[in-house]
Design an enzyme around this catalytic site. Structure first.
Site, short mmCIF file in Angstrom:
data_model
loop_
_atom_site.label_atom_id
_atom_site.label_comp_id
_atom_site.label_asym_id
_atom_site.label_seq_id
_atom_site.Cartn_x
_atom_site.Cartn_y
_atom_site.Cartn_z
N GLU A 128 0.97 -1.11 -0.14
CA GLU A 128 -0.39 -0.14 -0.02
C GLU A 128 0.64 1.38 0.04
O GLU A 128 0.62 2.23 -0.45
CB GLU A 128 -1.12 0.82 1.36
CG GLU A 128 -1.85 -1.32 1.46
CD GLU A 128 -2.63 -1.57 0.53
OE1 GLU A 128 -2.78 -0.38 0.03
OE2 GLU A 128 -3.09 -2.72 -0.02
N GLY A 129 1.92 1.07 0.62
CA GLY A 129 3.08 2.45 0.79
C GLY A 129 4.24 2.32 1.19
O GLY A 129 4.42 1.23 1.80
N PHE A 131 7.28 3.30 4.69
CA PHE A 131 6.98 4.38 6.10
C PHE A 131 8.68 4.77 6.34
O PHE A 131 9.29 4.10 5.61
CB PHE A 131 6.01 3.69 6.69
CG PHE A 131 5.28 2.58 7.26
CD1 PHE A 131 4.87 3.56 8.25
CD2 PHE A 131 3.99 2.34 6.10
CE1 PHE A 131 3.28 3.25 8.14
CE2 PHE A 131 2.77 1.94 6.55
CZ PHE A 131 2.92 2.26 7.70
N LYS A 150 4.02 7.94 6.47
CA LYS A 150 3.58 6.65 5.26
C LYS A 150 3.26 7.32 3.49
O LYS A 150 1.84 8.41 3.70
CB LYS A 150 2.21 6.16 6.11
CG LYS A 150 1.27 4.85 4.57
CD LYS A 150 0.07 3.94 5.00
CE LYS A 150 0.05 3.01 4.38
NZ LYS A 150 -1.31 2.86 4.43
N ASP A 246 -4.56 -7.61 8.52
CA ASP A 246 -2.67 -7.85 8.54
C ASP A 246 -1.79 -7.54 9.34
O ASP A 246 -0.99 -6.49 9.67
CB ASP A 246 -2.30 -6.58 7.43
CG ASP A 246 -1.29 -6.88 6.81
OD1 ASP A 246 -0.65 -7.28 6.49
OD2 ASP A 246 -1.44 -4.94 5.52
#
Length: 411
Positions: A128-129, A131, A150, A246
């Site tokens: 998703e991305g 950090f 993020k 998750d």
């Protein structure tokens, strides 16, 4: 005979007049009753329509210039319900106030842009991305000079980010949940600004300090304390009706091991108060988006997720911790193999160094049917007992034995 007829005629005339009067009164009464009934029916339909709109999550339509947006500062309930005060002033205010969903992220002007941050170090990169540890170049973010940032990957929509923001706002504050400070979804790349963590993910921390940690005689006690803080975070999520979906060692961040542990990454999390069904809409050929090695068999069989699915993942996290960040089911290579073996009853084998109490918790987290798994409240109590039953009493809030403090003073 003629005299008799003349005496009866006035009586008949009088009788007819009385009937007319009674009929008139009856007609007026019926009309009034009918009119009253129509008025009541219209009010009832209007009230029913309003209640129906609230039940479906819609706002009551009012003129835009008179609406007063309500800030979602209290996520304890889903809707802001109008007061039942009968005073004229309150009724007028209720008509002017718009009812809005508590979880919906309000529109926000960009507070922090990418140019306001100096990205110091990559913490982790996911689907998703990414950090990052970051430093504010101008001023602070709610008093924080250093933050965790993020940055969403290309293809992640603003709606996905808004859902993540709404869930993190709903969780409010908990010492074991990474706190949201600010966000920017008005321009790409979409960003979330969160509180700073010192040591990155728990997985990278354990791998980096593997030799030093594995040589410590108190390592099992440290793992129990870490597990306890993770369970506290998940118990908090359960109280807010949020399923993480998750939970993994890579999504747990470390500020001070093992005392300051924070559950993070809510990109796949689900707020059950917003959902009509707990069955996933993810197609089987799109399973690459979910972490299969951490998902329970009921998800693969019925596309079903629940808090007990997070309990299953918690058991996987305990196994990861005991193996210092190893990949679950290391002998399985493909996604199809992972799904097949999990549904067939294959379980991770606990390492020989794992204490029996933690090994039993893992097994309890992986039982079927899922309804037989413990709740996070039960897991918190179990871990509390394990910590308290260790050699000497350990204050799980803020203290630790001197030998451990000296051993990890440089971490």
């Amino acid at each position: 005979m003629s005299s008799l007829k003349t005496t009866e005629t006035p009586k008949c005339a009088a009788l007819d007049t009385n009937h007319y009067i009674l009929i008139g009164i009856s007609v007026v009464t019926v009309l009034i009753t009918l009119l009253f009934g129509i008025v009541c029916f219209k009010k009832y339909r209007s009230l029913s329509k309003t209640i129906h709109q609230l039940g479906r999550g819609k706002s009551v339509t009012v003129p835009a210039e008179d609406s007063t947006p309500l800030s979602p500062t209290s996520p304890q309930s889903l809707f802001v319900m109008p007061s039942l005060d009968s005073s004229a002033e309150t009724r007028q205010h209720r008509q002017k106030s718009s009812v809005r969903l508590m979880w919906r992220a309000p529109q926000q002007n960009p507070q922090i842009a990418r140019t306001d941050l100096n990205l110091i170090q990559l913490i982790k990169a996911g689907r998703e991305g990414a950090f990052y540890k970051a430093r504010m170049l101008r001023g602070t973010c709610k008093g924080h000079s250093f933050v965790t940032c993020k940055i969403a990957k290309e293809g992640v929509t603003s709606k996905q980010m808004e859902t993540e923001v709404s869930i993190m706002r709903k969780l409010v504050y908990h010492k074991n949940v990474l706190q949201l400070l600010d966000w920017n979804m008005a321009e790409e790349p979409f960003m979330l600004i969160m509180e700073f963590v010192s040591h990155g993910t728990l997985r990278s921390f354990l791998q980096t300090h593997h030799d030093k940690l594995s040589a410590d005689a108190e390592i099992q006690n440290l793992f129990a304390i870490t597990s306890y803080h993770i369970a506290l975070a998940m118990e908090h999520l359960r109280s807010k009706m949020v399923v993480h979906c998750d939970l993994a060692l890579r999504n747990i961040l470390v500020s001070r091991f093992p005392w300051e542990i924070k559950v993070a990454e809510f990109g796949l999390a689900k707020d059950l108060t917003r959902m009509r069904s707990r069955r996933s809409t993810t197609k089987k050929h799109q399973r690459d988006r979910v972490p299969l090695r951490w998902y329970p068999p009921e998800y693969f069989r019925n596309s079903y997720y629940s808090f007990k699915g997070d309990v299953w993942a918690f058991g996987i996290v305990l196994w990861e911790m005991q193996t210092f960040g190893s990949l679950p089911y290391p002998n399985l290579e493909t996604s199809d193999q992972v799904v097949y073996h999990i549904c067939a009853g294959t379980r991770n084998i606990g390492p020989d160094s794992c204490r029996p109490e933690i090994l039993q918790i893992m097994k309890d987290c992986w039982v079927e049917p899922y309804t037989a798994r413990p709740s996070f409240s039960e897991l918190v109590r179990t871990l509390e007992s394990i910590i308290e039953d260790d050699a000497d009493y350990v204050d799980v809030v803020d203290q630790r034995p001197k030998s451990v403090a000296e051993e990890f003073s440089t971490l």
